[in-house]
Design a protein around this motif. Structure first.
Motif, PDB file in Angstrom:
ATOM      1  N   ASP A 113     -25.125  24.791  16.857  1.00  0.00           N
ATOM      2  CA  ASP A 113     -25.302  26.239  17.030  1.00  0.00           C
ATOM      3  C   ASP A 113     -25.741  26.564  18.453  1.00  0.00           C
ATOM      4  O   ASP A 113     -25.285  27.547  19.056  1.00  0.00           O
ATOM      5  CB  ASP A 113     -26.327  26.779  16.038  1.00  0.00           C
ATOM      6  N   PHE A 114     -26.618  25.717  19.004  1.00  0.00           N
ATOM      7  CA  PHE A 114     -27.071  25.912  20.379  1.00  0.00           C
ATOM      8  C   PHE A 114     -25.889  25.792  21.343  1.00  0.00           C
ATOM      9  O   PHE A 114     -25.670  26.667  22.189  1.00  0.00           O
ATOM     10  CB  PHE A 114     -28.171  24.907  20.740  1.00  0.00           C
ATOM     11  N   ALA A 115     -25.125  24.705  21.211  1.00  0.00           N
ATOM     12  CA  ALA A 115     -23.980  24.492  22.097  1.00  0.00           C
ATOM     13  C   ALA A 115     -22.965  25.631  21.966  1.00  0.00           C
ATOM     14  O   ALA A 115     -22.420  26.114  22.969  1.00  0.00           O
ATOM     15  CB  ALA A 115     -23.326  23.149  21.784  1.00  0.00           C
ATOM     16  N   ILE A 127     -23.736  35.632  31.629  1.00  0.00           N
ATOM     17  CA  ILE A 127     -24.705  35.479  30.543  1.00  0.00           C
ATOM     18  C   ILE A 127     -25.659  36.665  30.628  1.00  0.00           C
ATOM     19  O   ILE A 127     -26.406  36.804  31.601  1.00  0.00           O
ATOM     20  CB  ILE A 127     -25.469  34.148  30.644  1.00  0.00           C
ATOM     21  N   THR A 128     -25.602  37.523  29.647  1.00  0.00           N
ATOM     22  CA  THR A 128     -26.457  38.716  29.617  1.00  0.00           C
ATOM     23  C   THR A 128     -27.817  38.367  29.019  1.00  0.00           C
ATOM     24  O   THR A 128     -28.004  37.275  28.460  1.00  0.00           O
ATOM     25  CB  THR A 128     -25.807  39.830  28.782  1.00  0.00           C
ATOM     26  N   ASP A 133     -31.073  35.615  24.872  1.00  0.00           N
ATOM     27  CA  ASP A 133     -31.967  35.669  23.713  1.00  0.00           C
ATOM     28  C   ASP A 133     -31.427  34.812  22.581  1.00  0.00           C
ATOM     29  O   ASP A 133     -32.177  34.081  21.919  1.00  0.00           O
ATOM     30  CB  ASP A 133     -32.161  37.110  23.234  1.00  0.00           C
ATOM     31  N   VAL A 134     -30.107  34.891  22.350  1.00  0.00           N
ATOM     32  CA  VAL A 134     -29.473  34.073  21.299  1.00  0.00           C
ATOM     33  C   VAL A 134     -29.563  32.596  21.659  1.00  0.00           C
ATOM     34  O   VAL A 134     -29.913  31.759  20.824  1.00  0.00           O
ATOM     35  CB  VAL A 134     -28.003  34.504  21.085  1.00  0.00           C
ATOM     36  N   ILE A 135     -29.265  32.271  22.913  1.00  0.00           N
ATOM     37  CA  ILE A 135     -29.339  30.872  23.367  1.00  0.00           C
ATOM     38  C   ILE A 135     -30.752  30.334  23.178  1.00  0.00           C
ATOM     39  O   ILE A 135     -30.952  29.232  22.662  1.00  0.00           O
ATOM     40  CB  ILE A 135     -28.918  30.748  24.848  1.00  0.00           C
ATOM     41  N   GLN A 136     -31.733  31.128  23.580  1.00  0.00           N
ATOM     42  CA  GLN A 136     -33.116  30.669  23.471  1.00  0.00           C
ATOM     43  C   GLN A 136     -33.523  30.471  22.025  1.00  0.00           C
ATOM     44  O   GLN A 136     -34.175  29.478  21.685  1.00  0.00           O
ATOM     45  CB  GLN A 136     -34.053  31.651  24.154  1.00  0.00           C
ATOM     46  N   LYS A 137     -33.148  31.388  21.154  1.00  0.00           N
ATOM     47  CA  LYS A 137     -33.467  31.263  19.732  1.00  0.00           C
ATOM     48  C   LYS A 137     -32.842  29.989  19.156  1.00  0.00           C
ATOM     49  O   LYS A 137     -33.486  29.242  18.423  1.00  0.00           O
ATOM     50  CB  LYS A 137     -32.954  32.483  18.966  1.00  0.00           C
ATOM     51  N   ARG A 138     -31.607  29.717  19.528  1.00  0.00           N
ATOM     52  CA  ARG A 138     -30.914  28.528  19.022  1.00  0.00           C
ATOM     53  C   ARG A 138     -31.511  27.249  19.616  1.00  0.00           C
ATOM     54  O   ARG A 138     -31.599  26.231  18.936  1.00  0.00           O
ATOM     55  CB  ARG A 138     -29.418  28.620  19.331  1.00  0.00           C
ATOM     56  N   SER A 139     -31.939  27.298  20.879  1.00  0.00           N
ATOM     57  CA  SER A 139     -32.546  26.107  21.482  1.00  0.00           C
ATOM     58  C   SER A 139     -33.882  25.791  20.817  1.00  0.00           C
ATOM     59  O   SER A 139     -34.186  24.631  20.540  1.00  0.00           O
ATOM     60  CB  SER A 139     -32.713  26.268  22.993  1.00  0.00           C
ATOM     61  N   LEU A 140     -34.675  26.816  20.530  1.00  0.00           N
ATOM     62  CA  LEU A 140     -35.954  26.586  19.854  1.00  0.00           C
ATOM     63  C   LEU A 140     -35.738  26.065  18.433  1.00  0.00           C
ATOM     64  O   LEU A 140     -36.507  25.221  17.956  1.00  0.00           O
ATOM     65  CB  LEU A 140     -36.799  27.848  19.850  1.00  0.00           C
TER      66      LEU A 140
END
Length: 175
Positions: A113-115, A127-128, A133-140
């Motif tokens: 999901d992160f990738a 990258i907006t 925000d989505v990337i960060q949520k998925r990385s966490l």
């Protein structure tokens, strides 16, 4: 939360400064009740939480006590954030082997999901903030899944049956 010098400056004060986070406790909790549990004067504790009063200083021990009493980690989170770090809760452990296998699969899913979020965010070349925000949520989520599996595996560590026990350990067992 973006952990860069720029975003640390732009975040609200109670999210980036441990002292401001401590001060925000006073607006969200009953300071008199916290002081009573800590066996402190409510006035003294209020003064320690007030960033405009220099004569009273909140100690680390008091900050930890406040966190334990309120079950609120904002001081710790703000301190970590101000240092460019983040705090992640460690999971409870005690899964069966089958549940652990499910957690490993969940880890792979979270990593995927992160990738995918990174790939989709970069698709248009920009990258907006909402993409991030989505990337960060998925990385966490991926980091949390890794920590969960690691905590479970740590509970499974046992002495190596093929490794001989040292003489010192044997002497301690006899004594």
């Amino acid at each position: 939360m973006l952990l860069s010098k720029k975003s640390t400056r732009n975040a609200k004060p109670s999210a980036r400064c441990a002292l401001e986070a401590a001060a925000s406790i006073a607006s969200d909790f009953n300071v008199s009740e916290i002081a009573r549990v800590m066996a402190k004067s409510p006035t003294t504790l209020s003064n320690k939480l007030n960033t405009n009063i220099d004569s009273h200083v909140l100690t680390l021990q008091e900050a930890i006590a406040i966190q334990n009493i309120t079950n609120d980690s904002r001081i710790l989170n703000a301190w970590a954030y101000s240092e460019g770090k983040t705090v992640i809760d460690l999971p409870d452990v005690g899964l069966s082997d089958e549940e652990l296998a499910d957690q490993v699969l969940h880890l792979q899913e979270a990593s995927g999901d992160f990738a995918k979020s990174v790939r989709l965010s970069r698709a248009d070349g920009v990258i907006t903030a909402s993409d991030f925000d989505v990337i960060q949520k998925r990385s966490l989520a991926a980091i949390t899944a890794i920590l969960h599996v690691t905590a479970e595996l740590e509970q499974m560590v046992r002495p190596d049956p093929n490794k001989p026990v040292s003489a010192k350990a044997t002497a301690l067992k006899v004594a």
